[in-house]
Design an enzyme around this catalytic site. Structure first.
Site, mmCIF file in Angstrom:
data_model
loop_
_atom_site.group_PDB
_atom_site.id
_atom_site.type_symbol
_atom_site.label_atom_id
_atom_site.label_comp_id
_atom_site.label_asym_id
_atom_site.label_seq_id
_atom_site.Cartn_x
_atom_site.Cartn_y
_atom_site.Cartn_z
ATOM 1 N N SER A 114 6.937 0.290 -0.640
ATOM 2 C CA SER A 114 6.800 -1.016 -1.296
ATOM 3 C C SER A 114 7.916 -1.249 -2.298
ATOM 4 O O SER A 114 8.420 -0.305 -2.925
ATOM 5 C CB SER A 114 5.455 -1.097 -2.021
ATOM 6 O OG SER A 114 5.363 -2.274 -2.799
ATOM 7 N N TYR A 143 -0.560 1.321 -7.861
ATOM 8 C CA TYR A 143 -0.165 1.108 -6.467
ATOM 9 C C TYR A 143 1.309 1.461 -6.260
ATOM 10 O O TYR A 143 1.665 2.232 -5.356
ATOM 11 C CB TYR A 143 -0.440 -0.333 -6.062
ATOM 12 C CG TYR A 143 0.259 -0.734 -4.780
ATOM 13 C CD1 TYR A 143 -0.190 -0.257 -3.550
ATOM 14 C CD2 TYR A 143 1.370 -1.570 -4.804
ATOM 15 C CE1 TYR A 143 0.457 -0.604 -2.371
ATOM 16 C CE2 TYR A 143 2.024 -1.925 -3.633
ATOM 17 C CZ TYR A 143 1.568 -1.444 -2.424
ATOM 18 O OH TYR A 143 2.216 -1.787 -1.269
ATOM 19 N N LYS A 184 -7.181 -11.044 2.022
ATOM 20 C CA LYS A 184 -6.597 -10.383 0.864
ATOM 21 C C LYS A 184 -6.999 -11.007 -0.466
ATOM 22 O O LYS A 184 -6.615 -10.516 -1.533
ATOM 23 C CB LYS A 184 -5.073 -10.375 0.995
ATOM 24 C CG LYS A 184 -4.574 -9.525 2.156
ATOM 25 C CD LYS A 184 -3.052 -9.501 2.214
ATOM 26 C CE LYS A 184 -2.471 -8.772 1.030
ATOM 27 N NZ LYS A 184 -0.991 -8.663 1.114
#
Length: 328
Positions: A114, A143, A184
């Site tokens: 990411s 994250y 989401k």
């Protein structure tokens, strides 16, 4: 057999559509479906199986000789998730276990990293795969840290000359938008969030800037159309490209005001944008600028152009969100 973890999710389900269109298979999804409409993300696919994550180890043992690739897209992807223990179990442990399995069984392995690994961007957005380069990065949330830890661990193994899967790649996804993201909730792309407001002819409120270098709506991200992401991953599957860690953005940062304007114009309207305060809890962890350096992917041999923001938003709005069936 190709296994796609997180296959019912946003990027995973779009990847499945691309794999099916190119004749790859059989395809197996590993994911949680829950009680909502997430199942609709994969309802149009011809699948060999759909299994829960807990059933993945026996699935691997049962089909070890038939698995030709694993795409590991499954993760807790919410940048607002604060349960670090859950993130470790889901995002770190499973990735490292799959790396080991693919190494042992000589199966190509592709995983989702990411752009959140870059933190506030002070160290740039260079996807150099070396321990010193990675050590400089400071993710802003659990994250991002989980993805960064995996990248660093795999880098350590590679630099030490340890065995690896026969072909592998990690993809640092930037701001992806496109179909199959309804499930989401608050982590949907801003395009999806703006669409129902804009189609009613109302104004959408973007976050105000709380940084002196950026105007309200001037926060800039590298927004990338999901089909571009899919084409890159298919290219890695089908091409003997160099293994490594790669940025996956367009290489061009655009403002949230640009993005919002593109949504309104895709609906045939003039933009109507207002601004609201960013929640205080988000401000210390907010990325004001992301822009992928794409030299490495180009040097690896990928030549396809990336979709311009306005064109990607137009396709998303007109081909999906404005249709009775918005799922791919």
């Amino acid at each position: 057999m190709i296994i796609v973890t997180g296959g019912a999710g946003f990027i995973g389900s779009n990847l499945l559509a691309g794999l099916e269109a190119r004749g790859h298979g059989p395809l197996v999804v590993v994911d949680f479906l829950g009680h909502g409409d997430k199942w609709r993300n994969i309802a149009k696919r011809s699948l060999a199986d759909v299994v829960a994550p807990a059933a993945l180890p026996p699935l691997l043992d049962r089909h070890a000789s038939n698995i030709t690739a694993i795409f590991h897209m499954g993760a807790i992807s919410a940048t607002t998730e604060t349960n670090a223990d859950l993130i470790v179990a889901t995002n770190i442990r499973l990735t490292l276990d799959l790396w080991d399995w693919c190494t042992c069984h000589e199966v190509p392995f592709f995983y989702a990293s990411s752009a959140a690994t870059y933190g506030d961007g002070r160290e740039g957005f260079d996807d150099t795969f070396s321990s010193p380069a990675l050590a400089r990065l400071r993710p802003l949330n659990p994250y991002g840290w989980s993805k960064h830890m995996v990248d660093r661990r795999l880098c350590t193994l590679v630099e030490a000359g340890r065995p690896t899967p026969p072909r592998w790649a990690g993809f640092k996804f930037f701001n992806v938008y496109g179909p199959n993201e309804t499930h989401k909730d608050s982590m949907r792309s801003v395009v999806h969030q703006i669409h129902p407001i804009a189609r009613q002819g109302e104004a959408f409120a973007l976050f105000k800037s709380h940084h002196p270098d950026y105007a309200d709506g001037g926060q800039r991200r590298d927004f990338i159309w999901v089909e571009d992401i899919v084409q890159v991953m298919l290219w890695f599957l089908e091409t003997p490209a160099p293994s490594g860690l790669y940025n996956l953005g367009t290489g061009t940062a655009r403002s949230f005001a640009d993005l919002a304007s593109a949504v309104y114009r895709a609906l045939g309207q003039e933009p109507r944008i207002t601004y609201r305060d960013m929640p205080e809890t988000l401000r210390p962890r907010y990325q004001y600028f992301t822009e992928a350096r794409m030299d490495k992917l180009r040097e690896a041999g990928y030549r396809q152009p990336f979709t311009a923001l306005e064109e990607g938003v137009r396709r998303y709005i007109q081909d999906y969100l404005e249709q009775d069936d918005p799922f791919r």
